[in-house]
Write a protein that holds these residues in place. Sequence first.
Motif, short mmCIF file in Angstrom:
data_model
loop_
_atom_site.label_atom_id
_atom_site.label_comp_id
_atom_site.label_asym_id
_atom_site.label_seq_id
_atom_site.Cartn_x
_atom_site.Cartn_y
_atom_site.Cartn_z
N PRO A 219 5.80 -2.25 -3.96
CA PRO A 219 6.09 -0.84 -3.66
C PRO A 219 5.13 -0.30 -2.61
O PRO A 219 4.03 -0.82 -2.43
CB PRO A 219 5.86 -0.13 -5.00
N GLU A 220 5.56 0.75 -1.98
CA GLU A 220 4.69 1.50 -1.09
C GLU A 220 3.52 2.05 -1.91
O GLU A 220 3.74 2.71 -2.92
CB GLU A 220 5.52 2.64 -0.49
N VAL A 221 2.28 1.73 -1.50
CA VAL A 221 1.12 2.16 -2.31
C VAL A 221 0.20 3.10 -1.54
O VAL A 221 -0.84 3.50 -2.06
CB VAL A 221 0.31 0.94 -2.84
N GLY A 222 0.55 3.47 -0.32
CA GLY A 222 -0.27 4.43 0.43
C GLY A 222 -1.27 3.75 1.34
O GLY A 222 -1.68 2.60 1.11
N GLU A 223 -1.68 4.47 2.36
CA GLU A 223 -2.52 3.87 3.40
C GLU A 223 -3.89 3.42 2.91
O GLU A 223 -4.43 2.43 3.40
CB GLU A 223 -2.70 4.87 4.56
N ASP A 224 -4.45 4.14 1.95
CA ASP A 224 -5.77 3.72 1.44
C ASP A 224 -5.71 2.36 0.76
O ASP A 224 -6.74 1.71 0.58
CB ASP A 224 -6.31 4.76 0.43
N HIS A 225 -4.50 1.98 0.36
CA HIS A 225 -4.35 0.70 -0.35
C HIS A 225 -3.61 -0.34 0.47
O HIS A 225 -3.04 -1.28 -0.08
CB HIS A 225 -3.65 0.94 -1.69
N ALA A 226 -3.62 -0.14 1.78
CA ALA A 226 -2.99 -1.15 2.66
C ALA A 226 -3.62 -2.52 2.44
O ALA A 226 -2.97 -3.55 2.65
CB ALA A 226 -3.13 -0.73 4.12
N TRP A 227 -4.88 -2.57 1.98
CA TRP A 227 -5.52 -3.86 1.71
C TRP A 227 -4.73 -4.65 0.66
O TRP A 227 -4.71 -5.88 0.71
CB TRP A 227 -6.98 -3.67 1.24
N LEU A 228 -4.05 -3.94 -0.28
CA LEU A 228 -3.28 -4.67 -1.29
C LEU A 228 -2.00 -5.25 -0.69
O LEU A 228 -1.68 -6.42 -0.91
CB LEU A 228 -2.95 -3.76 -2.49
N SER A 229 -1.29 -4.45 0.12
CA SER A 229 -0.04 -4.97 0.69
C SER A 229 -0.32 -6.05 1.72
O SER A 229 0.35 -7.10 1.74
CB SER A 229 0.79 -3.83 1.30
N GLU A 230 -1.33 -5.84 2.57
CA GLU A 230 -1.64 -6.88 3.56
C GLU A 230 -2.29 -8.10 2.90
O GLU A 230 -2.01 -9.24 3.27
CB GLU A 230 -2.54 -6.32 4.66
N GLY A 231 -3.17 -7.84 1.94
CA GLY A 231 -3.84 -8.96 1.25
C GLY A 231 -2.85 -9.84 0.52
O GLY A 231 -2.92 -11.07 0.58
N LEU A 232 -1.89 -9.22 -0.17
CA LEU A 232 -0.87 -10.01 -0.86
C LEU A 232 -0.03 -10.80 0.14
O LEU A 232 0.29 -11.96 -0.09
CB LEU A 232 0.05 -9.08 -1.65
N ALA A 233 0.31 -10.15 1.26
CA ALA A 233 1.13 -10.86 2.25
C ALA A 233 0.38 -12.07 2.81
O ALA A 233 0.96 -13.14 2.99
CB ALA A 233 1.55 -9.91 3.37
N VAL A 234 -0.91 -11.91 3.06
CA VAL A 234 -1.71 -13.04 3.57
C VAL A 234 -1.82 -14.13 2.51
O VAL A 234 -1.60 -15.31 2.78
CB VAL A 234 -3.12 -12.56 3.99
N TYR A 235 -2.14 -13.74 1.29
CA TYR A 235 -2.37 -14.73 0.22
C TYR A 235 -1.07 -15.43 -0.18
O TYR A 235 -1.02 -16.66 -0.29
CB TYR A 235 -2.99 -14.03 -0.99
#
Length: 308
Positions: free
Chosen positions: A130-146
């Motif tokens: 889900p969209e989690v907000g800009e402060d948590h972009a580390w979660l969306s990008e981190g998951l995509a990388v991992y």
Amino acid sequence: MKSAFLASIAFCAVLALAGGTARAASPRQFTVAGTNVRLDIDAAAFHTGPDPIVAWAKRSAEIVAGYYGMFPTRDLHIQVVPQAGDGVRSGKTWGHNGGFIRLQVGRDVTDTQLQNDWVLVHEMTHLALPEVGEDHAWLSEGLAVYVEGVARVQAGNRTQPDVWSEEIRSMPRGLPEPGDRGLDHTHTWGRTYWGGAMFCLLADVDIRRRTQNRFGLQDAVRAITRASGGLASEWPIERVLKTGDAAVGTTVLEELYDQMRDAAVTPDLMALWRKLGVEPDGSSVRLSDDAPLAGIRQSIMRAPVSKS
Ligand SMILES: [Zn+2]
């Protein structure tokens, strides 16, 4: 502005302007893992012809569907925009209207480049959270990388040593630097992409440790995708992590977030890789099945057979 920011940072989202129009795109329609895919491509724009590009989209969708146990959206629209040069240049993902991915691809892209591409798997992975907000972009990008690395190994599209060597080479860029204020407040490239991926690795290993290797991050994110419907939804990060934790019967994600959100946490990554049985060996790695957490390393990279 839902999810437009997701890909607007660094490498997964830089939209080049030169030659960036999708002229005379003729749609190809196909189904992958029950998802209806429409691929807009100018058939005459690429030296390979359109077929390797269609095959690349199908393969990438199958890799992501394999990891999540389903493709994250029922429909998907992909637009391929030709660029000068070769290679897959960049991608950008939106969650609205079922899912939309725009890719910038070089006119001279080769079949080998498409076979080895990470960009499209990375972009498709964004559809699952889900969209989690800009402060948590580390979660969306981190998951995509991992997830990109693990999912491709599980599908036979990448080797384990390749993924672990990349982590050893690149994940230290996700460690805090002086002045770091935690993942929610330090929006550098390194902390967003590799800091987020580090969070995922630590969570995966800890979930497996605490559940005697019955569950991993893969089970948690599958549950998050099923419950939320992915990127079309907007969820607070706390709800995302709680949903993942509940699915595997731990509080690993919530605890790790509490530790890392507002503080600079520096785990001993090399010690962790050694426990997993990953030893640097020149430019690659040597994998050891005698290491204390070797079973966890093997489980991370093994495609689930019949788990939900
Ligand atoms: Zn991304």
